[in-house]
Scaffold this active site. Structure first.
Site, PDB file in Angstrom:
ATOM      1  N   LYS A   1      11.048 -22.903  -5.131  1.00 19.49           N
ATOM      2  CA  LYS A   1      12.441 -22.476  -5.323  1.00 19.49           C
ATOM      3  C   LYS A   1      12.888 -21.494  -4.248  1.00 19.49           C
ATOM      4  O   LYS A   1      14.034 -21.546  -3.797  1.00 19.49           O
ATOM      5  CB  LYS A   1      12.624 -21.872  -6.711  1.00 19.49           C
ATOM      6  CG  LYS A   1      12.584 -22.940  -7.796  1.00 19.49           C
ATOM      7  CD  LYS A   1      12.909 -22.411  -9.166  1.00 19.49           C
ATOM      8  CE  LYS A   1      12.821 -23.547 -10.180  1.00 19.49           C
ATOM      9  NZ  LYS A   1      12.934 -23.074 -11.555  1.00 19.49           N
TER      10      LYS A   1
ATOM     11  N   LYS B   1      16.269 -30.678 -14.597  1.00 14.73           N
ATOM     12  CA  LYS B   1      17.645 -30.574 -15.072  1.00 14.73           C
ATOM     13  C   LYS B   1      18.602 -29.983 -14.051  1.00 14.73           C
ATOM     14  O   LYS B   1      19.802 -30.147 -14.170  1.00 14.73           O
ATOM     15  CB  LYS B   1      17.729 -29.815 -16.405  1.00 14.73           C
ATOM     16  CG  LYS B   1      17.183 -28.396 -16.427  1.00 14.73           C
ATOM     17  CD  LYS B   1      17.521 -27.709 -17.760  1.00 14.73           C
ATOM     18  CE  LYS B   1      16.328 -27.164 -18.514  1.00 14.73           C
ATOM     19  NZ  LYS B   1      15.611 -26.084 -17.837  1.00 14.73           N
TER      20      LYS B   1
ATOM     21  N   LYS C   1       9.448 -34.551  -9.932  1.00 15.04           N
ATOM     22  CA  LYS C   1       9.685 -34.303 -11.353  1.00 15.04           C
ATOM     23  C   LYS C   1      11.151 -34.523 -11.727  1.00 15.04           C
ATOM     24  O   LYS C   1      12.037 -34.203 -10.950  1.00 15.04           O
ATOM     25  CB  LYS C   1       9.283 -32.841 -11.633  1.00 15.04           C
ATOM     26  CG  LYS C   1       9.302 -32.412 -13.060  1.00 15.04           C
ATOM     27  CD  LYS C   1       9.060 -30.906 -13.181  1.00 15.04           C
ATOM     28  CE  LYS C   1      10.276 -30.095 -12.773  1.00 15.04           C
ATOM     29  NZ  LYS C   1      10.179 -28.657 -13.072  1.00 15.04           N
TER      30      LYS C   1
END
Ligand code: TYM
Length: 334
Positions: free
Chosen positions: A112, A200, A197
């Site tokens: 991230k 969301k 993956k």
């Protein structure tokens, strides 16, 4: 009795990955067999660039989906992280137990942070300390088990390390928890990119099935899933990641005990596998969508569930966090 804690952060609409990797176990197994707490971890949603109104809206939506998926407030405790001060109180003490090096080694932090920097943004300090707050979430309740998807296993490992270290330094204070992963679908992959993956907060949504997708939308996404160059149906994550992903989704949605490898033997074409998987997904999501719509008509009910949940959670966490404050050397308030 066994204590269970887990949570979902309101950073986007919940996906089939969140359901199969976490929520499904909470509903079908965990709430029936243990004292379970499930949390909308809203503070964690502030660690990356966020829109305040959206986080607030998604927090309510996640809580509503907890109920819609079948979590029963008569069986388990549902609440919002920021409603219980003990999480941040304990987080600070755990920051005094953790090292900066072990934070920088966390895979999710590295990914991230790299993404933020690549787009010219700055990395919030809370992104680095995120796993410490997560450890506080878990340790405040003396949780024995943490049912999560595969991507959270490293954070639960860190939580164990911090619990053991704190106990060794300051005397036994925390239960050392363990992660519990589902037997299948612990890592649901993006239907358009089965090597990454299903997440969301991804920008490209064509490979992501959301819990609230209309049936025809969900069906189309599965039917358009990227498959592999072979034509044989086998469960092989390395050689055939697209097919393996569909097999795992199908096995998880149908609760098929034989699992993905056995399911593979029943199919001789990709088309038939996709069709059955699409139907299984649609039937899994249907009741959740319906109950979600009903619950949206009654926001007062959701508020009351969260109020009662926070009250119970506070009562459970308070003594543990007080004990940690005392153990680490802080003067108790009289
Ligand atoms: P979050 O919000 O990213 O995801 C919530 C849960 O869904 C699982 N999950 C998946 N499982 C399978 N396949 C996928 N594609 C997939 N995507 C997500 C996650 O593993 C998780 O179980 N840091 C946590 C939230 C958290 C937490 C906690 C969890 C904060 N404090 C304490 C447990 C205990 C997170 O970001 O999850």
């Amino acid at each position: 009795t066994t204590r269970i804690f887990s949570g979902i952060k309101p950073t986007g609409h919940l996906t089939l990955g969140n359901y199969l990797g976490a929520l499904r176990q909470w509903v079908t197994v965990d709430q029936h067999r243990a004292d379970a707490l499930f949390c909308v971890v809203d503070l964690h949603a502030l660690t990356v660039d966020h829109d305040p109104a959206r986080v607030r809206r998604l927090s309510r939506q996640v809580a509503t989906l907890f109920l819609a998926a079948g979590l029963d407030p008569a069986l388990c405790t549902l609440f919002v992280q920021s409603h219980v001060d003990e999480h941040t109180r304990l987080s600070y003490v755990l920051e005094c137990t953790a090292s900066d090096g072990e934070m920088r080694r966390m895979i999710q932090y590295k990914e991230k942070a790299a993404k933020e920097r690549a787009t010219g943004g700055s990395v919030r300090l809370s992104l680095l300390t995120y796993p410490v707050l997560m450890a506080a979430d878990i340790l405040a309740y003396g949780a024995d088990e943490v049912p999560v998807g595969d991507d959270q296993a490293q954070h639960v490992e860190l939580t164990r390390d911090l619990a053991v270290r704190f106990n060794q330094r300051y005397g036994h204070t925390f239960t050392v928890p363990k992660a519990v992963l589902p037997a299948v679908a612990a890592r649901v992959m993006d239907l358009q990119d089965p090597t990454s993956k299903m997440g969301k907060s991804h920008a490209d949504t064509s490979g992501i099935v959301y819990l609230l997708d209309e049936p025809d939308v969900a069906r189309r996404k599965v039917m358009r899933a990227v498959t592999d160059s072979g034509s044989e149906v086998v469960h092989d994550r390395e050689a055939q990641p697209g097919i393996a992903n569909l097999l795992e989704i199908l096995a998880a949605c149908t609760g098929d005990d034989g699992g993905p490898a056995e399911l593979a033997a029943r199919y001789s074409s990709y088309g038939a596998l996709k069709k059955d998987t699409a139907e299984a997904v649609v039937e899994t999501l249907r009741p959740i969508r319906e109950r979600h719509a009903q619950l949206c008509a009654d926001p007062g009910y959701v508020d009351e569930v969260l109020r009662a949940g926070a009250e119970r959670a506070r009562g459970l966490a308070r003594p543990t966090v007080d004990a940690a404050y005392e153990a680490i050397g802080l003067l108790p308030a009289r």
